[in-house]
Design an enzyme around this catalytic site. Structure first.
Site, PDB file in Angstrom:
ATOM      1  N   PRO A   2       4.557  -1.032  -1.899  1.00 23.80           N
ATOM      2  CA  PRO A   2       5.371   0.001  -2.556  1.00 23.80           C
ATOM      3  C   PRO A   2       4.756   1.390  -2.426  1.00 23.80           C
ATOM      4  CG  PRO A   2       5.122  -1.924  -3.973  1.00 23.80           C
ATOM      5  CD  PRO A   2       4.196  -2.119  -2.811  1.00 23.80           C
ATOM      6  N   GLU A   3       5.625   2.381  -2.345  1.00 25.15           N
ATOM      7  CA  GLU A   3       5.181   3.771  -2.292  1.00 25.15           C
ATOM      8  C   GLU A   3       4.796   4.243  -3.695  1.00 25.15           C
ATOM      9  OE1 GLU A   3       5.178   5.588   0.648  1.00 25.15           O
ATOM     10  OE2 GLU A   3       6.063   3.985   1.853  1.00 25.15           O
ATOM     11  N   LYS A  51      -1.272   4.140  -6.412  1.00 24.49           N
ATOM     12  CA  LYS A  51      -0.580   2.856  -6.394  1.00 24.49           C
ATOM     13  C   LYS A  51      -1.168   1.859  -7.380  1.00 24.49           C
ATOM     14  CE  LYS A  51       0.998   3.433  -1.667  1.00 24.49           C
ATOM     15  NZ  LYS A  51       1.231   2.772  -0.360  1.00 24.49           N
ATOM     16  N   ASN A 170       3.542   3.687   4.042  1.00 24.58           N
ATOM     17  CA  ASN A 170       3.987   3.670   5.425  1.00 24.58           C
ATOM     18  C   ASN A 170       5.299   4.410   5.626  1.00 24.58           C
ATOM     19  OD1 ASN A 170       2.823   2.774   7.789  1.00 24.58           O
ATOM     20  ND2 ASN A 170       4.210   1.032   7.977  1.00 24.58           N
ATOM     21  N   ARG A 256      -0.822  -0.902  11.016  1.00 22.95           N
ATOM     22  CA  ARG A 256       0.400  -0.652  10.250  1.00 22.95           C
ATOM     23  C   ARG A 256       1.513  -0.256  11.211  1.00 22.95           C
ATOM     24  NH1 ARG A 256      -0.725   0.570   4.901  1.00 22.95           N
ATOM     25  NH2 ARG A 256       1.517   0.334   4.601  1.00 22.95           N
TER      26      ARG A 256
END
Length: 267
Positions: A2-3, A51, A170, A256
């Site tokens: 999650p961002e 995060k 990402n 990634r």
């Protein structure tokens, strides 16, 4: 993963549901905390740091912080007492229950309990938080300093480093680099000015602030077509029509996936 804005909304939901209430259930379903008894604790607050999620508790045994991280598959669900859970019980890592709500943390990547005075032991390494309270010029300058300390790594990898600036995942990294016209493999030392490193941080801050109040993230300004390049590999660029490329970046074992337009983001 999650961002930062998703984690911020999770923290706000937990804060609104639990703060000021007394825990009637406090089930920490990880081996190292299985015998800890926090029943009777007062919930002081929940906040995010990048995060990371920090839930502060006041108990007869002291002031404690429950540190959790969603990682790739984690989520918190808020339920009415007795309401059926939306995920299998064996995935639950934390259950916090009050007279009004039950908060269940499923598949959490990190569950730790530390003295509130020692919170820095679990989040002290995190860089300036793009959604931190009072974000200002000093925070941006510190983020820029940390980013510039690794001049030879790719700009994509640098933006994902939570010890430099916290909150960019990402998706936002791909979108920021598209909007600034930068190929993701560009060494950080070669980022032109403008935008410069400060411009990248400022854009990240604006995007997260813009999206933090809504569940559907968008960087285009159009919720029907929310992303410029992220998760659009093989599709035409919304700006020039060129086929969006997809590839992996980063050190071996920690690659990634990222997306970019080879015309709008030339090498």
């Amino acid at each position: 993963m999650p961002e930062g804005d998703t984690v911020w909304r999770t923290a706000r939901s937990l804060h609104r549901a639990l703060t000021g209430r007394v825990l009637e259930v406090a089930d920490l379903r990880v081996p190292q905390l299985a015998t800890v008894d926090l029943v009777g604790a007062h919930v002081v607050r929940t906040r995010s740091r990048g995060k990371h999620l920090l839930t502060r508790l006041r108990h007869d045994s002291g002031d404690w912080t429950l540190h959790t991280h969603l990682r790739m598959e984690g989520s918190w669900h808020l339920l009415r007492p007795g309401q059926r859970w939306g995920r299998p019980a064996h995935q639950a890592r934390v259950v916090l229950g009050t007279d009004a709500v039950t908060a269940v943390g499923f598949s959490l990547g990190v569950v730790e309990l530390v003295a509130t005075a020692d919170e820095d032991s679990v989040v002290g390494h995190v860089g300036p938080d793009l959604l931190g309270p009072g974000w200002g010029e000093a925070d941006r300058d510190e983020a820029v300093r940390r980013l510039r300390a690794g001049p030879e790594r790719s700009v994509h990898e640098a933006l994902l480093d939570q010890t430099c600036v916290a909150g960019i995942g990402n998706m936002y990294a791909a979108e920021i680099l598209f909007l600034r016209g930068l190929d993701p493999t560009t060494p950080f030392s070669q980022v032109p000015d403008p935008p410069g490193s400060a411009g990248l941080v400022d854009l990240g801050h604006r995007l997260l602030v813009m999206n933090k109040e809504r569940a559907t993230q968008a960087t285009t300004g159009d919720l029907r077509r929310p992303m410029w390049v992220y998760a659009r590999g093989g599709q035409p660029c919304r700006r020039c029509g060129t086929r969006i490329e997809v590839g992996e970046l980063g050190p071996a074992g920690r690659e990634r996936i990222t997306f970019w337009c080879p015309r709008c983001q030339p090498r």
